[in-house]
Design an enzyme around this catalytic site. Sequence first.
Site, PDB file in Angstrom:
ATOM      1  CG  ASP A 122      11.501  30.035 -28.649  1.00 40.03           C
ATOM      2  OD1 ASP A 122      11.380  31.270 -28.621  1.00 40.03           O
ATOM      3  OD2 ASP A 122      11.267  29.353 -29.662  1.00 40.03           O
ATOM      4  CB  CYS A 137       4.628  -0.312   1.423  1.00 36.89           C
ATOM      5  SG  CYS A 137       3.726  -1.626   2.250  1.00 36.89           S
ATOM      6  CG  ASP A 195       8.643  31.513 -31.255  1.00 34.30           C
ATOM      7  OD1 ASP A 195       8.897  32.719 -31.291  1.00 34.30           O
ATOM      8  OD2 ASP A 195       9.208  30.666 -31.968  1.00 34.30           O
ATOM      9  CG  ASP A 249      10.728  26.319 -33.113  1.00 34.49           C
ATOM     10  OD1 ASP A 249      10.738  27.508 -32.735  1.00 34.49           O
ATOM     11  OD2 ASP A 249      11.006  25.976 -34.274  1.00 34.49           O
ATOM     12  CB  CYS A 299      -0.922   0.015   1.224  1.00 35.68           C
ATOM     13  SG  CYS A 299      -0.011   0.138   2.792  1.00 35.68           S
TER      14      CYS A 299
END
Length: 764
Positions: free
Chosen positions: A653, A16, A440, A649, A13
Amino acid sequence: METLYLKVKGMGCAACAGRIERVIHSVSGVAECNVSFGAEQATVQYNPTQTNLEQIQQAVTDAGYGVQPVQEMSGETLDAEREEREAEQADLLRQVVIAGLISFMLTAATVQLLTKWPLPVPAWLHSPWSGLMLATPVMVFCGQIFFQRGWKAARSGAADMNTLIATGTGAAFLYSVFATFFPQFFAKPMSNGTVPVLSCGDLYYDCVTVIITMILLGRLLESRAKSQTSQAMHKLMGLQAKTARVIREGREMDIPVAAVTVGEVILVRPGEKIPVDGEVIEGNSMVDEAMVTGESMPVKKQSSDEVIGGTINKTGSFKFRATRVGQDTFLAQIVQMVQQAQGSKAPVQHLADRVTGVFVPAVMVVALLTFVVWISATADLKMTVSATVGVLIIACPCALGLATPTSVMVGTGKGAENGILIQDAESLELAHKIQTIVLDKTGTLTEGKPTVTHYVTVQGTAEGNEIKLLRLAAAVERNSEHPLAEAIVQYAKVQGVEFPLPAAEKFEAIAGAGVQGFVAGQFVQIGTSRWMNDLGIATQKLPTHQDKWEAAGKTTAWIAIDGEIEGLVGIADALKPSSAAAVRALKSMNLEVVMLTGDNRQTAEAIAQEVGISRIFSEVRPDRKTEIIKSLQMEKQGIENRIVAMVGDGINDAPALAQADVGIAIGTGTDVAIAASDITLISGDLAGIVTAIQLSRATMTNIRQNLFFAFVYNTAGIPIAAGVLYPFTGWLLNPILAGAAMAFSSVSVVTNALRLRNFKPRIS
């Protein structure tokens, strides 16, 4: 610091998982540790000068859990994992069948005694000695794992789900054993003074076996359901080709894909999988990249185009040169990224972790109080044991521990299926809170493949002036990686400029402005009008051309020689087909859409108008993009700052992507941008932004549902099991019902998480 990924076995569980976190944190040199119960994985950041893998593994092993480093995913490791899980499920099934048959026999005997129904039950089953004989194997063999792990937890001063199950079933079993040997303490004497013989209906042998059966059945169903949460990973790994047809010494030969080396030439025929990443050198075809990029339409591939391992060649044959093999392939990196994301923790999970950290000890206290209250109020030991065992069994926090990680596993896997790589669970959670999307322009809204459409010079065409000037400009631009620079170099080739180009000395690229360098003794500068004006170079020589081109959405670049304007270039970058639809979809989701670009105002406005964006930041240098993101974040949304996502990209950036609350990189961009982002769109299609946010919202809704059911289950279940509603619901005071409820609570949570597999993006 180094990061270590470990596969942890034996967790019952979330308690643990919390215990393992504490154990690993106690190792000197460990800075951070997250353990995911759902993914059975630990992520550890540690100082290699202070500790190592062996010491961390030893600490986990001493705590009673199995542990090993997460292996690099491959077809072989996936098969091994599947075989291991199937063997575990087969063992659980055997235990369920054995315990189930014995439970059925004992329960049938008890029902016959209590109801007097004419069931075909042999008389010997009514004896408590028969119950002892049948229940003992269930306790020893089928239930031993609960006692072993519960004992290990107790030795280390901790308590978990196994502690509750072992305590509950152990108390009921010992009560029954003692009553079997000493019935005089539990049965009221008859009128003649003799002590009646107890029957199996007076004891808990049937309850103990049924509870263990229910819990084991729940674990079996949970294991089978959890194996489906990694279905996306299995699909991705299934994409890998087994063999490759390489050309060695002029001969074609089929070899295992693992034996392919970088630089080898590989032949792919129609219908075959592309074995590794590479670059097409001969032939052309249409390639289905849907499973990797999410792009539904086949993509045309020809000479110099990149191909991705695992994608499917559809029509023609072609040869390509291997550029990445083994764990360096794009597919392998996707799998690794998804695997790491599935093992990470979402912030919302920390609440559940804090609850489970104190939950088991609190339940032990509640169980003790239940015992004291019932024995004091009724003096009925059998009823007291029923209530106490019910509290211990029903309170296991399995559902609470599975609520978040199972949804995260399915959500990140579903993202990968749709060409969306999510860095971690925190990014997945945060994406649903986004209020502002900053886009962008170049390479994000547009294709990022600009071409020169117009070119004029101050001196006109006399004496080949246009070609001479273009040659100087191309000589400088070929040193730049900017898409606009590549467009000018390609245009020079088309216009017949003589190659090779002369060398450019003292080349310098000024981010967001332009490039400059010396060519054959002449100082060449190419860039924006703003940069030229900053340098004191007058740009009034060709104003009508600039205004006309920029009004049409084209980017302009001025060419200056030795400080004097000599030419002007107009460059067009086509919009992506999906841009306008994506912007509309984002707006329909009540998100503010902003465009951020280094282009001039007029060009930016033309593009923004075409896609439907009203808020624009233009002529922004790369170093100022971060400032813009910060200013947007400071804008209030109610009493809190805005949650801002940045989509880009390029290298320029990367700082803005890192500054944004959620950085979204276009997968067709640079590695730097992708590394700085939280989410990567593999295909570069802006529709992926819409899908990512919708997926985040769907996942968070699923997590909230799971947490709600888990909290309500435990909050309502414990008082009912303790007998608070006994005057109205006395029949609920039964440990068997508690065991069934506990077993199926975790199954229901995992099943609910699996509904995310049906997620489909909606883009209008």
